[in-house]
Enzyme design. Sequence first.
Site, PDB file in Angstrom:
ATOM      1  CD  GLN A 183      21.047 -19.377 -39.760  1.00 22.26           C
ATOM      2  OE1 GLN A 183      21.847 -20.287 -39.712  1.00 22.26           O
ATOM      3  NE2 GLN A 183      21.381 -18.166 -40.199  1.00 22.26           N
ATOM      4  CG  HIS A 190      11.622 -16.898 -35.262  1.00 20.78           C
ATOM      5  ND1 HIS A 190      10.576 -16.399 -36.008  1.00 20.78           N
ATOM      6  CD2 HIS A 190      11.926 -18.105 -35.800  1.00 20.78           C
ATOM      7  CE1 HIS A 190      10.274 -17.266 -36.966  1.00 20.78           C
ATOM      8  NE2 HIS A 190      11.067 -18.304 -36.850  1.00 20.78           N
ATOM      9  CG  ASP A 222       3.679 -18.159 -41.017  1.00 19.51           C
ATOM     10  OD1 ASP A 222       3.348 -18.196 -39.828  1.00 19.51           O
ATOM     11  OD2 ASP A 222       4.742 -17.648 -41.425  1.00 19.51           O
ATOM     12  CE  LYS A 225       4.235 -19.173 -47.142  1.00 18.73           C
ATOM     13  NZ  LYS A 225       5.312 -18.277 -46.870  1.00 18.73           N
ATOM     14  CG  ASP A 242      14.243 -10.536 -43.955  1.00 21.66           C
ATOM     15  OD1 ASP A 242      14.665  -9.508 -44.484  1.00 21.66           O
ATOM     16  OD2 ASP A 242      14.977 -11.518 -43.758  1.00 21.66           O
ATOM     17  N   GLY A 269       9.262  -8.976 -46.781  1.00 17.86           N
ATOM     18  CA  GLY A 269       7.879  -8.519 -46.918  1.00 17.86           C
ATOM     19  C   GLY A 269       7.031  -9.466 -47.749  1.00 17.86           C
TER      20      GLY A 269
HETATM   21  C1  R5P Z   1       8.743 -16.755 -40.305  1.00 18.14           C
HETATM   22  O1  R5P Z   1       8.579 -17.779 -39.637  1.00 18.14           O
HETATM   23  C2  R5P Z   1       8.610 -15.399 -39.703  1.00 18.14           C
HETATM   24  O2  R5P Z   1       7.683 -15.383 -38.664  1.00 18.14           O
HETATM   25  C3  R5P Z   1       8.244 -14.371 -40.757  1.00 18.14           C
HETATM   26  O3  R5P Z   1       6.965 -14.689 -41.283  1.00 18.14           O
HETATM   27  C4  R5P Z   1       9.261 -14.332 -41.872  1.00 18.14           C
HETATM   28  O4  R5P Z   1      10.553 -14.228 -41.353  1.00 18.14           O
HETATM   29  C5  R5P Z   1       8.966 -13.154 -42.792  1.00 18.14           C
HETATM   30  O5  R5P Z   1       9.916 -13.151 -43.811  1.00 18.14           O
HETATM   31  P1  R5P Z   1       9.646 -12.381 -45.177  1.00 18.14           P
HETATM   32  O6  R5P Z   1       9.192 -10.988 -44.817  1.00 18.14           O
HETATM   33  O7  R5P Z   1      10.976 -12.407 -45.873  1.00 18.14           O
HETATM   34  O8  R5P Z   1       8.594 -13.136 -45.938  1.00 18.14           O
END
Ligand code: R5P
Length: 311
Positions: A94, A127, A167, A191, A221, A223
């Site tokens: 955030q 992050h 990403d 994506k 998180d 995944g």
């Molecule tokens: C996003 O910007 C982060 O770098 C991770 O890619 C993201 O938090 C991963 O989240 P999830 O595992 O829920 O897709």
Amino acid sequence: MKLMAGNSNLPLARAIAGYLEIPLTDASVRRFADEEIFIEIHENVRGEDVFLVQSTSFPANDNLMELLIGIDALRRASARRITAVIPYFGYARQDRKPGPRTPISAKLVANLITEAGANRVLSVDLHAGQIQGFFDIPTDNLYAAPVMAADILARYGDKDLMVVSPDVGGVVRARALAKRLDNAPLAIVDKRRERPGESEVMNIIGDVKGRACVLIDDIVDSGGTLCNAAQALMDAGARSVAAYITHGVLSGGAVARVDNSALTELVITDTILPTDATMDSQRIRVLTVAPLIGEAVRRIADESSVSSLFD
Ligand code: R5P
């Protein structure tokens, strides 16, 4: 120097203490009947350079409150300098307003830590690098990249390696790691939702055919990002896909999702205490960042360079 630990990740704190060859400061954390947190430090810390280790991982709010109360206890006990060692800094996602009338909670948490009395912060793979600037106190952001690069070279160095960012936002991080891997080539998973209501399309930027792909990210998180990217890479002809991700948040059914994914393995670090499900998974491996954090703590205490750890 003193090293004190909150309850979020005691094995990591003990390993850092082992690296530094000092005992953990004797302190206890208790709960009142209504779950209020109470911390008591059982030894003198007056005039000491104290490092308090606490990740603000699940349960994020309890662990954050424990960190704040620990800092307050140290300040009122007259510690000379308090460094909040936060291997995983929760709320980091955030870091901006994604829409009107939304908070920037990472900044709020930075304010709370500073206001509680921390003089410095030490974290791992924030992050976003600019979160350092949310703190008006010195903040060191360590990189797990050297730990990961050594492991990747040992496992995949002789394969046709390709580093992949899952990403567009993670390209800088992936490129930095690729540089450590003898300038391995880089691919990007882009994506896109072409039209509202239609499912996401994964475009791969780069030719991954026949390559041993290594996905790099800071957080796993749910995944979802990771497992979808792994499948898209296999569909594009990759030979294999592994992932190296610093913070294994792994909430909900993430471990099962990884276990049933196209990934050959997911490698995380111990910035967050791995759950039993994580430890039981045949596909997930944990690398330790204890020596990295321990060495940074030693250098901060000695007033020597931390950045040179990454030269
Ligand atoms: C996003 O910007 C982060 O770098 C991770 O890619 C993201 O938090 C991963 O989240 P999830 O595992 O829920 O897709």
